[in-house]
Write a protein that holds these residues in place. Structure first.
Motif, PDB file in Angstrom:
ATOM      1  N   GLY A  76       0.815  -1.213   0.000  1.00 23.53           N
ATOM      2  CA  GLY A  76       0.000   0.000   0.000  1.00 23.53           C
ATOM      3  C   GLY A  76       0.845   1.259   0.000  1.00 23.53           C
ATOM      4  O   GLY A  76       0.515   2.241  -0.675  1.00 23.53           O
ATOM      5  N   GLU A  77       1.944   1.238   0.746  1.00 28.10           N
ATOM      6  CA  GLU A  77       2.869   2.370   0.754  1.00 28.10           C
ATOM      7  C   GLU A  77       3.432   2.610  -0.646  1.00 28.10           C
ATOM      8  O   GLU A  77       3.520   3.755  -1.111  1.00 28.10           O
ATOM      9  N   LEU A  78       3.787   1.528  -1.325  1.00 27.58           N
ATOM     10  CA  LEU A  78       4.315   1.653  -2.691  1.00 27.58           C
ATOM     11  C   LEU A  78       3.276   2.253  -3.630  1.00 27.58           C
ATOM     12  O   LEU A  78       3.616   3.069  -4.503  1.00 27.58           O
ATOM     13  N   TRP A  79       2.011   1.884  -3.463  1.00 25.02           N
ATOM     14  CA  TRP A  79       0.968   2.448  -4.313  1.00 25.02           C
ATOM     15  C   TRP A  79       0.810   3.945  -4.064  1.00 25.02           C
ATOM     16  O   TRP A  79       0.645   4.732  -5.007  1.00 25.02           O
ATOM     17  N   TYR A  80       0.855   4.363  -2.807  1.00 26.85           N
ATOM     18  CA  TYR A  80       0.783   5.797  -2.512  1.00 26.85           C
ATOM     19  C   TYR A  80       1.962   6.543  -3.137  1.00 26.85           C
ATOM     20  O   TYR A  80       1.804   7.638  -3.690  1.00 26.85           O
ATOM     21  N   LEU A  81       3.147   5.971  -3.041  1.00 25.49           N
ATOM     22  CA  LEU A  81       4.334   6.617  -3.605  1.00 25.49           C
ATOM     23  C   LEU A  81       4.257   6.660  -5.126  1.00 25.49           C
ATOM     24  O   LEU A  81       4.697   7.630  -5.759  1.00 25.49           O
ATOM     25  N   TYR A  82       3.678   5.631  -5.730  1.00 24.73           N
ATOM     26  CA  TYR A  82       3.455   5.630  -7.174  1.00 24.73           C
ATOM     27  C   TYR A  82       2.450   6.717  -7.551  1.00 24.73           C
ATOM     28  O   TYR A  82       2.616   7.415  -8.564  1.00 24.73           O
ATOM     29  N   GLU A  83       1.420   6.896  -6.723  1.00 23.07           N
ATOM     30  CA  GLU A  83       0.439   7.961  -6.975  1.00 23.07           C
ATOM     31  C   GLU A  83       1.114   9.327  -6.945  1.00 23.07           C
ATOM     32  O   GLU A  83       0.803  10.212  -7.748  1.00 23.07           O
TER      33      GLU A  83
ATOM     34  N   ASN B 187       4.374   9.879  -7.508  1.00 26.10           N
ATOM     35  CA  ASN B 187       5.416   9.951  -8.538  1.00 26.10           C
ATOM     36  C   ASN B 187       5.278   8.726  -9.438  1.00 26.10           C
ATOM     37  O   ASN B 187       5.942   7.711  -9.223  1.00 26.10           O
ATOM     38  N   PRO B 188       4.379   8.771 -10.431  1.00 23.62           N
ATOM     39  CA  PRO B 188       4.025   7.582 -11.210  1.00 23.62           C
ATOM     40  C   PRO B 188       5.117   7.094 -12.170  1.00 23.62           C
ATOM     41  O   PRO B 188       5.026   7.261 -13.381  1.00 23.62           O
ATOM     42  N   THR B 189       6.133   6.485 -11.605  1.00 23.60           N
ATOM     43  CA  THR B 189       7.213   5.922 -12.412  1.00 23.60           C
ATOM     44  C   THR B 189       6.967   4.438 -12.658  1.00 23.60           C
ATOM     45  O   THR B 189       6.327   3.763 -11.833  1.00 23.60           O
ATOM     46  N   PRO B 190       7.469   3.894 -13.762  1.00 25.09           N
ATOM     47  CA  PRO B 190       7.334   2.457 -14.024  1.00 25.09           C
ATOM     48  C   PRO B 190       7.938   1.594 -12.926  1.00 25.09           C
ATOM     49  O   PRO B 190       7.414   0.519 -12.615  1.00 25.09           O
ATOM     50  N   GLU B 191       9.031   2.062 -12.328  1.00 26.90           N
ATOM     51  CA  GLU B 191       9.690   1.282 -11.285  1.00 26.90           C
ATOM     52  C   GLU B 191       8.808   1.134 -10.057  1.00 26.90           C
ATOM     53  O   GLU B 191       8.657   0.031  -9.509  1.00 26.90           O
ATOM     54  N   LEU B 192       8.208   2.221  -9.613  1.00 27.42           N
ATOM     55  CA  LEU B 192       7.324   2.140  -8.454  1.00 27.42           C
ATOM     56  C   LEU B 192       6.108   1.272  -8.735  1.00 27.42           C
ATOM     57  O   LEU B 192       5.668   0.491  -7.884  1.00 27.42           O
ATOM     58  N   LYS B 193       5.562   1.382  -9.938  1.00 31.08           N
ATOM     59  CA  LYS B 193       4.407   0.551 -10.280  1.00 31.08           C
ATOM     60  C   LYS B 193       4.787  -0.924 -10.319  1.00 31.08           C
ATOM     61  O   LYS B 193       4.040  -1.786  -9.825  1.00 31.08           O
ATOM     62  N   LYS B 194       5.955  -1.224 -10.854  1.00 30.76           N
ATOM     63  CA  LYS B 194       6.412  -2.615 -10.927  1.00 30.76           C
ATOM     64  C   LYS B 194       6.481  -3.233  -9.536  1.00 30.76           C
ATOM     65  O   LYS B 194       5.979  -4.345  -9.308  1.00 30.76           O
ATOM     66  N   TYR B 195       7.071  -2.502  -8.604  1.00 31.57           N
ATOM     67  CA  TYR B 195       7.219  -3.055  -7.264  1.00 31.57           C
ATOM     68  C   TYR B 195       5.890  -3.070  -6.513  1.00 31.57           C
ATOM     69  O   TYR B 195       5.624  -3.991  -5.727  1.00 31.57           O
ATOM     70  N   ALA B 196       5.040  -2.081  -6.730  1.00 27.76           N
ATOM     71  CA  ALA B 196       3.720  -2.083  -6.094  1.00 27.76           C
ATOM     72  C   ALA B 196       2.928  -3.315  -6.538  1.00 27.76           C
ATOM     73  O   ALA B 196       2.293  -3.991  -5.719  1.00 27.76           O
ATOM     74  N   GLU B 197       2.981  -3.636  -7.819  1.00 28.19           N
ATOM     75  CA  GLU B 197       2.285  -4.816  -8.339  1.00 28.19           C
ATOM     76  C   GLU B 197       2.911  -6.096  -7.800  1.00 28.19           C
ATOM     77  O   GLU B 197       2.199  -7.036  -7.404  1.00 28.19           O
ATOM     78  N   LEU B 198       4.229  -6.151  -7.785  1.00 22.17           N
ATOM     79  CA  LEU B 198       4.940  -7.356  -7.331  1.00 22.17           C
ATOM     80  C   LEU B 198       4.570  -7.707  -5.893  1.00 22.17           C
ATOM     81  O   LEU B 198       4.217  -8.862  -5.595  1.00 22.17           O
ATOM     82  N   PHE B 199       4.635  -6.720  -5.005  1.00 17.31           N
ATOM     83  CA  PHE B 199       4.376  -7.013  -3.599  1.00 17.31           C
ATOM     84  C   PHE B 199       2.887  -7.145  -3.300  1.00 17.31           C
ATOM     85  O   PHE B 199       2.513  -7.872  -2.375  1.00 17.31           O
ATOM     86  N   THR B 200       2.036  -6.494  -4.070  1.00 20.23           N
ATOM     87  CA  THR B 200       0.597  -6.688  -3.914  1.00 20.23           C
ATOM     88  C   THR B 200       0.215  -8.126  -4.234  1.00 20.23           C
ATOM     89  O   THR B 200      -0.571  -8.752  -3.500  1.00 20.23           O
ATOM     90  N   GLU B 201       0.777  -8.652  -5.307  1.00 22.91           N
ATOM     91  CA  GLU B 201       0.436 -10.012  -5.734  1.00 22.91           C
ATOM     92  C   GLU B 201       0.844 -11.058  -4.704  1.00 22.91           C
ATOM     93  O   GLU B 201       0.307 -12.182  -4.701  1.00 22.91           O
ATOM     94  N   ARG B 202       1.741 -10.710  -3.804  1.00 22.38           N
ATOM     95  CA  ARG B 202       2.149 -11.660  -2.768  1.00 22.38           C
ATOM     96  C   ARG B 202       1.045 -11.872  -1.729  1.00 22.38           C
ATOM     97  O   ARG B 202       1.153 -12.765  -0.884  1.00 22.38           O
ATOM     98  N   LEU B 203      -0.016 -11.078  -1.793  1.00 20.18           N
ATOM     99  CA  LEU B 203      -1.126 -11.221  -0.849  1.00 20.18           C
ATOM    100  C   LEU B 203      -2.359 -11.865  -1.472  1.00 20.18           C
ATOM    101  O   LEU B 203      -3.417 -11.914  -0.843  1.00 20.18           O
TER     102      LEU B 203
END
Length: 398
Positions: free
Chosen positions: A81-88, A90-106
């Motif tokens: 969730g923190e990564l998603w806020y940070l992506y919001e 500063n919407p960089t591909p890197e932040l989105k990649k990691y937000a998706e990666l760690f979200t999918e772990r749940l």
């Protein structure tokens, strides 16, 4: 007279010069940007550190080393969730990649029925992800998870059961104040699916908690256990605070956040009034430190020589920012001013970690469970989450 006039002018000049040399308060916009930048740097370092550790999510620091959890720990959704806020922010591909990666772990959490914190776990991660991407797969996980959470609701007791353990037989049906935070998943599910069952359960639980968890001064108990035959409360106590009648700081923070959120979700004036009462209790408490970062419990006898809880400050600040926008009275500004003080403190070197330190967590000096000697004066994933959420809420206001 000329000499006296000259001396007067000189004195005025020196006074103005002294005032101009006084340290100027950092503009709030700069505090926010600095906090988000520091949070982004730490979060990316954390993400890269855990990227190859399949299924692992950050939890805290133990014995000087990063402590992680699997998806079933109640804190698992905060880092995604923190990564998603940070992506919001500063919407960089890197932040989105990691937000998706760690979200999918749940993903497996949607089927969990033995944990009331499914709301925390899924709504912070998948909820923020769905809000920002409209990924239909995220929506499906959230709706399934809401259904799983509802299995813990007892219509006779009119509350969602928090824990399955009974504390050596003392508790029959324990409900903790933290559980208010899980209701947002249900209100979202009701609006999204049109199924009023989710809304009704959320409101019923909030009403039961409001009736039984609060003292006359609007401080709250941590645990209330209900009799499974009569449905009435039979025990009111603490599990993580100093004493049964003390005000455990994070519990009070969950309370103000929970009722502010329910006021927003339902438009209920009763929930708004409850949130305001809790805000007054906290903001005016004689044991609130000057920097507005609470001690871990407001009534512990060893104040000021006792640990702080930065997580309680972050949760409280985020709630107060939102409360300032919901409340239309003259008090609204006081909520925002108090939250600003908390954010300034949390963004200071006293609490905000330097890049690459603190095992890549953002904030220092939180307290998880002091009576259990667990997570005392350490970083916590939820402290970082609510700090970033508060920064984002302030950023949108400015």
């Amino acid at each position: 007279m000329n000499k006296l006039l000259s001396l007067s002018v000189l004195a005025t000049t020196l006074l103005l010069s002294s005032c101009n040399n006084a340290p100027q308060e950092e503009p709030l916009a700069k505090v926010i940007d600095r906090g988000l930048k520091a949070s982004t740097e730490q979060a990316l370092l954390m993400a890269k550190d855990l990227e190859q550790q399949e299924g692992r999510l950050p939890k805290s620091i133990k014995d000087g080393k990063l402590e992680t959890s699997d998806c079933y720990w109640w804190c698992s959704g905060f880092f995604p969730g923190e990564l998603w806020y940070l992506y919001e922010s500063n919407p960089t591909p890197e932040l989105k990649k990691y937000a998706e990666l760690f979200t999918e772990r749940l993903e497996k959490v949607q089927h969990v029925t033995d944990n009331h914190d499914v709301g925390f776990m899924l709504y912070c991660s998948y909820g923020n992800g769905y809000r920002l991407t409209q990924n239909p797969g995220y929506k499906d996980v959230l709706v399934t998870g809401a259904g799983s959470l509802c299995t813990r609701f007892n219509p006779m007791i009119k509350a969602i059961r928090s824990w399955d353990f009974t504390n050596n037989g003392k508790w029959q049906y324990p409900v903790i104040i933290d559980n208010m935070m899980n209701l947002e998943l249900l209100t979202w599910a009701s609006k999204t699916t049109g199924d009023n069952r989710f809304h009704d359960i959320a409101v019923t639980h909030a009403n039961t908690t409001m009736e039984n968890h609060f003292r006359d001064d609007y401080s709250c108990y941590h645990v209330v256990s209900y009799d499974t035959i009569t449905g009435k409360s039979h025990i009111k106590m603490t599990h993580q605070g100093y004493a049964d009648e003390s005000a455990w700081a994070r519990g009070q923070a969950w309370a103000i956040y929970g009722y502010t959120m329910m006021a927003r979700e339902t438009g209920s004036p009763e929930y708004l009034a409850q949130a305001k009462h809790i805000a007054r209790f906290l903001m005016n408490h004689p044991n609130m430190p000057a920097d507005k970062v609470p001690y871990w419990d407001f009534n512990t006898p060893d104040i000021p020589n006792t640990p702080r809880d930065a997580s309680a400050a972050a949760i409280m600040a985020s709630a107060l920012i939102e409360l300032s926008q919901l409340d239309k009275s003259e008090e609204a500004k006081s909520y925002l001013d108090f939250a600003e003080q908390q954010i300034r403190s949390l963004s200071s070197p006293e609490y905000l970690a330097e890049k690459g330190t603190n095992c890549n967590f953002v904030l220092m000096h939180s307290t998880g469970h002091l009576p259990g000697n667990s997570e005392v004066d350490v970083p916590l994933s939820y402290a970082d989450y609510y700090y970033v959420e508060a920064l984002m809420r302030l950023k949108k206001l400015i």
